[in-house]
Design a protein around this motif. Structure first.
Motif, PDB file in Angstrom:
ATOM      1  N   ARG A  34      -2.027 -23.013 104.657  1.00 19.05           N
ATOM      2  CA  ARG A  34      -2.562 -21.663 104.467  1.00 19.05           C
ATOM      3  C   ARG A  34      -1.707 -20.609 105.170  1.00 19.05           C
ATOM      4  N   GLN A  35      -0.977 -20.997 106.190  1.00 13.44           N
ATOM      5  CA  GLN A  35      -0.095 -20.056 106.871  1.00 13.44           C
ATOM      6  C   GLN A  35       1.146 -19.752 106.042  1.00 13.44           C
ATOM      7  N   ASP A  36       1.451 -20.611 105.071  1.00 14.25           N
ATOM      8  CA  ASP A  36       2.665 -20.457 104.275  1.00 14.25           C
ATOM      9  C   ASP A  36       2.415 -20.016 102.837  1.00 14.25           C
ATOM     10  N   THR A  37       1.203 -20.212 102.329  1.00 18.85           N
ATOM     11  CA  THR A  37       0.974 -19.916 100.919  1.00 18.85           C
ATOM     12  C   THR A  37      -0.470 -19.509 100.700  1.00 18.85           C
ATOM     13  N   SER A  38      -0.793 -19.131  99.487  1.00 22.04           N
ATOM     14  CA  SER A  38      -2.130 -18.628  99.177  1.00 22.04           C
ATOM     15  C   SER A  38      -3.108 -19.768  98.912  1.00 22.04           C
ATOM     16  N   LEU A  39      -4.398 -19.465  99.081  1.00 18.86           N
ATOM     17  CA  LEU A  39      -5.431 -20.451  98.788  1.00 18.86           C
ATOM     18  C   LEU A  39      -5.426 -20.803  97.303  1.00 18.86           C
ATOM     19  N   GLN A  40      -5.117 -19.837  96.450  1.00 22.00           N
ATOM     20  CA  GLN A  40      -5.055 -20.107  95.016  1.00 22.00           C
ATOM     21  C   GLN A  40      -4.014 -21.182  94.709  1.00 22.00           C
ATOM     22  N   LYS A  41      -2.850 -21.102  95.357  1.00 19.84           N
ATOM     23  CA  LYS A  41      -1.816 -22.109  95.120  1.00 19.84           C
ATOM     24  C   LYS A  41      -2.204 -23.461  95.698  1.00 19.84           C
ATOM     25  N   ILE A  42      -2.906 -23.445  96.810  1.00 20.60           N
ATOM     26  CA  ILE A  42      -3.368 -24.710  97.384  1.00 20.60           C
ATOM     27  C   ILE A  42      -4.327 -25.394  96.418  1.00 20.60           C
ATOM     28  N   ARG A  43      -5.283 -24.642  95.891  1.00 15.39           N
ATOM     29  CA  ARG A  43      -6.229 -25.228  94.941  1.00 15.39           C
ATOM     30  C   ARG A  43      -5.502 -25.733  93.693  1.00 15.39           C
ATOM     31  N   ARG A  44      -4.514 -24.972  93.221  1.00 17.14           N
ATOM     32  CA  ARG A  44      -3.757 -25.387  92.029  1.00 17.14           C
ATOM     33  C   ARG A  44      -2.997 -26.672  92.305  1.00 17.14           C
ATOM     34  N   ALA A  45      -2.392 -26.765  93.489  1.00 14.64           N
ATOM     35  CA  ALA A  45      -1.644 -27.968  93.844  1.00 14.64           C
ATOM     36  C   ALA A  45      -2.554 -29.188  93.919  1.00 14.64           C
ATOM     37  N   LEU A  46      -3.719 -29.019  94.511  1.00 13.27           N
ATOM     38  CA  LEU A  46      -4.646 -30.141  94.639  1.00 13.27           C
ATOM     39  C   LEU A  46      -5.196 -30.562  93.287  1.00 13.27           C
ATOM     40  N   SER A 101       5.511 -24.066 100.848  1.00  9.67           N
ATOM     41  CA  SER A 101       6.473 -22.985 101.023  1.00  9.67           C
ATOM     42  C   SER A 101       5.830 -21.733 100.458  1.00  9.67           C
ATOM     43  N   ALA A 102       6.550 -20.628 100.473  1.00  8.92           N
ATOM     44  CA  ALA A 102       5.966 -19.396  99.961  1.00  8.92           C
ATOM     45  C   ALA A 102       5.695 -19.478  98.467  1.00  8.92           C
ATOM     46  N   ASP A 103       6.446 -20.321  97.759  1.00  7.93           N
ATOM     47  CA  ASP A 103       6.357 -20.375  96.297  1.00  7.93           C
ATOM     48  C   ASP A 103       5.539 -21.535  95.754  1.00  7.93           C
ATOM     49  N   THR A 104       5.480 -22.645  96.486  1.00  7.47           N
ATOM     50  CA  THR A 104       4.855 -23.823  95.908  1.00  7.47           C
ATOM     51  C   THR A 104       4.410 -24.794  96.992  1.00  7.47           C
ATOM     52  N   VAL A 108       7.638 -33.897  94.916  1.00  7.36           N
ATOM     53  CA  VAL A 108       7.200 -33.443  93.604  1.00  7.36           C
ATOM     54  C   VAL A 108       6.533 -32.080  93.735  1.00  7.36           C
ATOM     55  N   ASP A 109       7.012 -31.133  92.938  1.00  3.57           N
ATOM     56  CA  ASP A 109       6.459 -29.780  92.939  1.00  3.57           C
ATOM     57  C   ASP A 109       5.088 -29.809  92.264  1.00  3.57           C
ATOM     58  N   LEU A 110       4.049 -29.397  92.987  1.00  2.70           N
ATOM     59  CA  LEU A 110       2.691 -29.451  92.451  1.00  2.70           C
ATOM     60  C   LEU A 110       2.211 -28.126  91.867  1.00  2.70           C
ATOM     61  N   VAL A 111       2.972 -27.047  92.067  1.00  2.00           N
ATOM     62  CA  VAL A 111       2.549 -25.748  91.578  1.00  2.00           C
ATOM     63  C   VAL A 111       3.454 -25.256  90.459  1.00  2.00           C
ATOM     64  N   GLN A 112       4.759 -25.194  90.731  1.00  2.00           N
ATOM     65  CA  GLN A 112       5.700 -24.711  89.737  1.00  2.00           C
ATOM     66  C   GLN A 112       6.090 -25.788  88.729  1.00  2.00           C
ATOM     67  N   LYS A 113       5.912 -27.039  89.119  1.00  2.19           N
ATOM     68  CA  LYS A 113       6.209 -28.190  88.251  1.00  2.19           C
ATOM     69  C   LYS A 113       7.663 -28.194  87.785  1.00  2.19           C
ATOM     70  N   ARG A 114       8.550 -28.058  88.764  1.00  5.89           N
ATOM     71  CA  ARG A 114       9.988 -28.045  88.436  1.00  5.89           C
ATOM     72  C   ARG A 114      10.671 -29.381  88.707  1.00  5.89           C
ATOM     73  N   GLY A 115       9.920 -30.414  88.904  1.00  3.28           N
ATOM     74  CA  GLY A 115      10.532 -31.720  89.115  1.00  3.28           C
ATOM     75  C   GLY A 115      10.637 -32.084  90.568  1.00  3.28           C
ATOM     76  N   ASN A 116      11.566 -32.960  90.880  1.00  2.00           N
ATOM     77  CA  ASN A 116      11.715 -33.492  92.232  1.00  2.00           C
ATOM     78  C   ASN A 116      12.724 -32.686  93.037  1.00  2.00           C
ATOM     79  N   LEU A 117      12.360 -32.350  94.266  1.00  4.02           N
ATOM     80  CA  LEU A 117      13.235 -31.594  95.145  1.00  4.02           C
ATOM     81  C   LEU A 117      13.322 -32.295  96.485  1.00  4.02           C
ATOM     82  N   VAL A 118      14.445 -32.157  97.164  1.00  6.13           N
ATOM     83  CA  VAL A 118      14.615 -32.787  98.465  1.00  6.13           C
ATOM     84  C   VAL A 118      13.942 -31.943  99.535  1.00  6.13           C
TER      85      VAL A 118
END
Length: 215
Positions: A60-72, A93-96, A106-116
């Protein structure tokens, strides 16, 4: 051991208002975390819930509650992952928000694939939030410990099974720290002071003014 909301808040760094908000589903998103012991009064959290709540506070310190719910929702609905939230390593992060594995995420919000991911947050370590330090979960004070295998995770005097709250209650009744050995031979004056200090910290989560300011 079950954790009432006040103790769960004190050990996780969440506010009581956040705990209430995170328990509820919205019209389009699921709940962030429903207590696994009791989601209705009396509301009771487990040790695993407290670990997950600490992670939620970091996100929550890094991103919005809306994105957290979307990721979950992505984690549960798209990836079919239904283990307790504490079992997953999620990084915000600020974006995802990423579901992190040892060598990728695995990106759970933007769904851009695998990132290191190069750096992980230790959710058990102490951290600062709203000007106060949230203690180490397993050692909330120097002479106190929290171990799910000892009294179910109730805060106790280090190296004993003596509840910190019971020692603090004796001090509140006027017993000097130096005399605590008369009641508990294995408890030092320093440990008794730590018990009293931690109990005062937990009780501060009952203060309505703090809850309003920290929400």
């Amino acid at each position: 051991m079950s954790y009432e909301p006040k103790l769960a808040a004190a050990l996780s760094g969440a506010t009581l208002r956040q705990l209430s908000h995170w328990r509820r589903s919205t019209a389009v998103r699921g709940a962030v975390l429903v207590p696994e012991l009791s989601a209705s009064r009396p509301i009771l959290y487990s040790f695993r819930d407290v670990v997950a709540l600490r992670a939620c506070v970091h996100w929550r310190q890094d991103t919005s509650l809306q994105k957290i719910r979307r990721a979950l929702d992505t984690l549960r609905d798209d990836l079919n992952e239904h283990e307790h939230l504490s079992r997953y390593r999620l990084v915000a992060s600020a974006d995802t928000i990423y579901l992190a594995a040892p060598d990728h995420a695995v990106d759970l919000v933007q769904k851009r694939g695998n990132l290191v991911i190069h750096e992980m947050v230790d959710v058990l370590a102490p951290f600062y939030r709203n000007g106060r330090q949230i203690p180490n979960l397993l050692h909330p004070r120097e002479h106190l410990s929290v171990d799910p295998l000892v009294r179910g995770g109730e805060p106790v005097i280090e190296g004993t099974r003596i509840p910190a709250a019971e020692v603090a209650a004796l001090l509140q009744d006027g017993v000097p720290p130096e005399s605590i050995r008369d009641f508990y031979p294995g408890v030092t004056a320093a440990a008794a002071r730590d018990a009293a200090d931690f109990t005062a910290y937990v009780d501060s989560y009952s203060d309505e003014g703090f809850r309003q300011a920290a929400s």
